[in-house]
Structures are given as C-alpha cells and as structure tokens.
Design an enzyme around this catalytic site. Sequence first.
Site, PDB file in Angstrom:
ATOM      1  N   GLY A  37       0.034  -7.382  -7.350  1.00  0.00           N
ATOM      2  CA  GLY A  37       0.914  -6.465  -6.200  1.00  0.00           C
ATOM      3  C   GLY A  37       0.932  -6.750  -4.115  1.00  0.00           C
ATOM      4  O   GLY A  37       1.374  -7.691  -4.038  1.00  0.00           O
ATOM      5  N   ILE A  63       9.999  -2.053  -9.560  1.00  0.00           N
ATOM      6  CA  ILE A  63      11.276  -2.503  -8.495  1.00  0.00           C
ATOM      7  C   ILE A  63      12.654  -1.758  -8.471  1.00  0.00           C
ATOM      8  O   ILE A  63      12.840  -1.040  -8.945  1.00  0.00           O
ATOM      9  CB  ILE A  63      12.209  -3.455  -9.308  1.00  0.00           C
ATOM     10  CG1 ILE A  63      11.039  -5.063  -9.571  1.00  0.00           C
ATOM     11  CG2 ILE A  63      12.721  -4.680  -8.342  1.00  0.00           C
ATOM     12  CD1 ILE A  63      10.454  -5.010  -7.964  1.00  0.00           C
ATOM     13  N   GLU A 263       5.977  -1.609   0.548  1.00  0.00           N
ATOM     14  CA  GLU A 263       5.647  -2.909   1.882  1.00  0.00           C
ATOM     15  C   GLU A 263       4.392  -2.981   2.307  1.00  0.00           C
ATOM     16  O   GLU A 263       4.334  -3.238   3.306  1.00  0.00           O
ATOM     17  CB  GLU A 263       6.476  -1.973   2.356  1.00  0.00           C
ATOM     18  CG  GLU A 263       7.678  -1.608   1.682  1.00  0.00           C
ATOM     19  CD  GLU A 263       8.959  -3.160   2.093  1.00  0.00           C
ATOM     20  OE1 GLU A 263       8.652  -4.585   2.510  1.00  0.00           O
ATOM     21  OE2 GLU A 263      10.445  -3.067   1.467  1.00  0.00           O
TER      22      GLU A 263
HETATM   23  C1  LIG Z   1       7.867   3.536  -5.144  1.00  0.00           C
HETATM   24  C2  LIG Z   1       8.151   2.031  -5.829  1.00  0.00           C
HETATM   25  C3  LIG Z   1       8.866   1.522  -5.148  1.00  0.00           C
HETATM   26  C4  LIG Z   1       8.853  -0.412  -5.177  1.00  0.00           C
HETATM   27  N1  LIG Z   1       9.771  -0.776  -4.509  1.00  0.00           N
HETATM   28  C5  LIG Z   1       9.251  -2.652  -5.127  1.00  0.00           C
HETATM   29  C6  LIG Z   1      10.188  -2.946  -4.930  1.00  0.00           C
HETATM   30  O1  LIG Z   1      11.383  -2.811  -4.537  1.00  0.00           O
HETATM   31  N2  LIG Z   1       9.746  -4.238  -5.153  1.00  0.00           N
HETATM   32  C7  LIG Z   1       8.588  -4.972  -5.252  1.00  0.00           C
HETATM   33  O2  LIG Z   1       8.411  -6.247  -5.054  1.00  0.00           O
HETATM   34  N3  LIG Z   1       8.161  -3.944  -5.230  1.00  0.00           N
HETATM   35  C8  LIG Z   1       8.009  -3.076  -5.095  1.00  0.00           C
HETATM   36  N4  LIG Z   1       6.548  -1.716  -5.007  1.00  0.00           N
HETATM   37  C9  LIG Z   1       5.353  -2.935  -5.395  1.00  0.00           C
HETATM   38  C10 LIG Z   1       4.708  -2.139  -3.956  1.00  0.00           C
HETATM   39  O3  LIG Z   1       4.829  -3.813  -3.095  1.00  0.00           O
HETATM   40  C11 LIG Z   1       2.880  -2.470  -4.687  1.00  0.00           C
HETATM   41  O4  LIG Z   1       2.427  -1.288  -5.561  1.00  0.00           O
HETATM   42  C12 LIG Z   1       1.903  -3.109  -3.782  1.00  0.00           C
HETATM   43  O5  LIG Z   1       2.756  -3.940  -3.230  1.00  0.00           O
HETATM   44  C13 LIG Z   1       0.294  -2.762  -4.038  1.00  0.00           C
HETATM   45  O6  LIG Z   1       0.378  -3.511  -5.106  1.00  0.00           O
HETATM   46  P1  LIG Z   1      -0.345  -3.100  -6.678  1.00  0.00           P
HETATM   47  O7  LIG Z   1       0.669  -1.554  -7.035  1.00  0.00           O
HETATM   48  O8  LIG Z   1      -0.030  -4.220  -7.930  1.00  0.00           O
HETATM   49  O9  LIG Z   1      -1.639  -2.073  -5.807  1.00  0.00           O
HETATM   50  P2  LIG Z   1      -2.867  -2.592  -5.965  1.00  0.00           P
HETATM   51  O10 LIG Z   1      -2.658  -4.654  -5.069  1.00  0.00           O
HETATM   52  O11 LIG Z   1      -3.228  -3.599  -7.122  1.00  0.00           O
HETATM   53  O12 LIG Z   1      -3.466  -2.617  -4.828  1.00  0.00           O
HETATM   54  C14 LIG Z   1      -4.466  -1.184  -5.307  1.00  0.00           C
HETATM   55  C15 LIG Z   1      -5.553  -1.049  -4.026  1.00  0.00           C
HETATM   56  O13 LIG Z   1      -6.568  -1.726  -4.021  1.00  0.00           O
HETATM   57  C16 LIG Z   1      -6.284  -1.993  -2.492  1.00  0.00           C
HETATM   58  N5  LIG Z   1      -6.410  -3.858  -2.009  1.00  0.00           N
HETATM   59  C17 LIG Z   1      -6.301  -4.572  -3.129  1.00  0.00           C
HETATM   60  N6  LIG Z   1      -6.220  -6.062  -2.701  1.00  0.00           N
HETATM   61  C18 LIG Z   1      -7.735  -5.595  -1.054  1.00  0.00           C
HETATM   62  C19 LIG Z   1      -8.079  -6.459  -0.519  1.00  0.00           C
HETATM   63  N7  LIG Z   1      -7.755  -7.364  -0.472  1.00  0.00           N
HETATM   64  N8  LIG Z   1      -8.804  -6.144   0.088  1.00  0.00           N
HETATM   65  C20 LIG Z   1      -8.738  -3.933   0.236  1.00  0.00           C
HETATM   66  N9  LIG Z   1      -8.433  -3.314  -1.020  1.00  0.00           N
HETATM   67  C21 LIG Z   1      -7.339  -4.369  -1.511  1.00  0.00           C
HETATM   68  C22 LIG Z   1      -5.004  -1.850  -1.883  1.00  0.00           C
HETATM   69  O14 LIG Z   1      -4.976  -1.707  -0.968  1.00  0.00           O
HETATM   70  C23 LIG Z   1      -4.675  -0.887  -2.885  1.00  0.00           C
HETATM   71  O15 LIG Z   1      -5.571   0.192  -2.117  1.00  0.00           O
HETATM   72  C24 LIG Z   1       7.081  -0.625  -5.294  1.00  0.00           C
HETATM   73  C25 LIG Z   1       6.030   0.590  -5.339  1.00  0.00           C
HETATM   74  C26 LIG Z   1       6.751   1.719  -5.426  1.00  0.00           C
HETATM   75  C27 LIG Z   1       5.170   2.936  -5.963  1.00  0.00           C
END
Ligand SMILES: Cc1cc2nc3c(=O)[nH]c(=O)nc-3n(C[C@H](O)[C@H](O)[C@H](O)COP(=O)(O)OP(=O)(O)OC[C@H]3O[C@@H](n4cnc5c(N)ncnc54)[C@H](O)[C@@H]3O)c2cc1C
Length: 284
Positions: A37, A63, A263
């Site tokens: 993510g 997505i 985002e």
């Molecule tokens: C309703 C919704 C719609 C979405 N639509 C799209 C879309 O159309 N297309 C698309 O591609 N994606 C989409 N997303 C996905 C979204 O972009 C991701 O959820 C987001 O990038 C975070 O990724 P993750 O959920 O895997 O969280 P993770 O990356 O697993 O993060 C979990 C936590 O760990 C923290 N973290 C991660 N890495 C670090 C670091 N290096 N240092 C400190 N903290 C860290 C984060 O800040 C967060 O608090 C959508 C998400 C939602 C909820």
Amino acid sequence: MYPIFAYGTDAQKDYWLPKLSAGEKIGCFGLTEPDFGSNPGGMLTRAEDKGSYYLLNGSKAWITNGTISDVAIVWESLTALCAGFIVETDREGFSAPEIKNKFSLRASVTSDLILQDVQIPKENILPNVKGLKGPLGCLTQARYGISWGATGAAMAVFDEVLQYSKSRIQFDKPIASFQLVQNKLAWMATEITKSQFLSYRLGQLKSANKLRPQHVSMAKRNNVGTALDIARVGRDILGANGISNEYQTFRHMANLESVNTYEGTFDIHTLIIGEDLTGIPAYF
Ligand SMILES: Cc1cc2nc3c(=O)[nH]c(=O)nc-3n(C[C@H](O)[C@H](O)[C@H](O)COP(=O)(O)OP(=O)(O)OC[C@H]3O[C@@H](n4cnc5c(N)ncnc54)[C@H](O)[C@@H]3O)c2cc1C
C-alpha cells in the site's frame, strides 16, 4: 482519465477521454496491492511480453469503482516493464469483486482487481512513462483535488455544528454561549481558513507550473488531518445527536478516515515533507 491524458497515445486519448469525461464509461486506477500500500515500489503484478501481446498477472486491492468500471489502469511491477496498462474489464481472466461491509465511504464502490493470465494487446501499454513516477504523477493531481474536497467536508461540518450550537439549549442557554464551545468553533473556523489558503496557494503554484509533489503532500496531510479533527470535535458538540444519521457530521468523520489513508497516509506525507526538508529519507 489522467493516466491516459498524461501518458497515453493519441489513439488511446481519442478513444477513452470523451467517453470517460461524458460518464459513458467508468474507469479505475489500480496501484495498491494486498501487500503493498504505502510501498507501491514492491508491487508484484507483472506483465510478460509474449511477442504479439502482454500477459498480465497479479492482484490489486481497495480500488475505487473497480467492480463498475469499463476500464482499469493497472500499474505493474518495477522489476518487469515498469509500465501502466489500459485493461478493458471484460477481458478474460479479469475480475473485480466488491469489498463489502465498509464503515467508511459506503456510497462508493471499492474492489479488488484479480488478473489471471489476462491478454493485453500491445497497443494498450501507456507508452509515455516508465517507473513509479507514472502512478505518482497521477497521485499528485488527485491529492491536490483532495486537499480542497476535505476542506469542503470540514466546512459542511462547521455549518451544521454552528447552527446546532446556537439552537441547542442546556443550562437555560444555547450551548454556543459557553466559552468552551466557542473555543471549539473559533478553532474550527481558523483551521478551515488556513486549509483554504493552503489549497489556494497550491492552485497559484500549479497555474505557474511551480507545483512540486511535496507542496501537495503538505496540503493533503494538513487539510485531511485537520478536517478529520474538525469532524471529531463537531461530533462531540452535537452530543448524542452526533451519532444519528439525522446529522451529517458523523458521515463526514467516517468518510474522512478513508481519505486520511488513501492517496498516501497522513504519516507517509509527513515522511515526504521530512525528506524534502532534511534530505534524509526516513521510510525504512
Ligand atoms: C476507500 C478507499 C479507496 C481506495 N481507492 C484506491 C484506488 O482507487 N486505487 C488504489 O490504487 N488504491 C486505493 N486505495 C488504497 C490506498 O491508497 C491505500 O490504502 C494506502 O496507500 C495505504 O496503504 P495500506 O492500506 O496498505 O496501509 P499500509 O501501507 O499497510 O499502512 C498502514 C499504516 O502503517 C503506516 N506506515 C506504512 N509505512 C510506513 C513507514 N515507512 N513509516 C511510518 N509509518 C508507515 C501507515 O502510515 C499506516 O498508518 C483506497 C483505499 C481506501 C480505504
């Protein structure tokens, strides 16, 4: 639309952009994967060059609009072709099951994308970009819009809460007459105004072609985080009524939880700004 507009061929633009802009076709943007993510650089979806076509395998998660889309922009692994592909969703091997039971953005369709040996014609590659700067360039555009949208949600919350606080009587007075409540309202109005100025400044920089992704990170991080804080405080001012769907504040609060994550999460934008200020990346 933006990936096709920015990185597509004239033929791709001529075919897709009028239909997408008219709402005749729906598109989605597939970057996030179940295990990647915040770190899209690790994504596993890959395209193999099979001579007359590309073979796409992988999965995407969360997505927006996936299930109802006619076309998906699918970004694939940096270890392979490092490219984006236009994937018509009726292709064999493509499916987009909807993610159910969300507490947030319930009116928006959110989906997984599954790609199993999907054959993609050669002309469906987005030819004008390679590597992570392709999807990240799209995110910079979207995040600018989000900085305004989140502030709009905060303004809606403020309007509702201001009206409510002037009409809700406790201890024989409107709650708006208590200094603690006025402190919250004054804070909300100030933070909303600061957010508006941040986005307005981004707009000026964008018009002058001086906008950098780090500027956008600052506004996305601040305006969404602030709007979420405002919605939580607003919910408190509404008391028990704040948990009822007769009022819109809780809905904005729940939706902003998603916006704070998608985002680029609040903390990832903190790290982007931190790296820009110090020159030291603190992601790993
Ligand atoms: C309703 C919704 C719609 C979405 N639509 C799209 C879309 O159309 N297309 C698309 O591609 N994606 C989409 N997303 C996905 C979204 O972009 C991701 O959820 C987001 O990038 C975070 O990724 P993750 O959920 O895997 O969280 P993770 O990356 O697993 O993060 C979990 C936590 O760990 C923290 N973290 C991660 N890495 C670090 C670091 N290096 N240092 C400190 N903290 C860290 C984060 O800040 C967060 O608090 C959508 C998400 C939602 C909820």
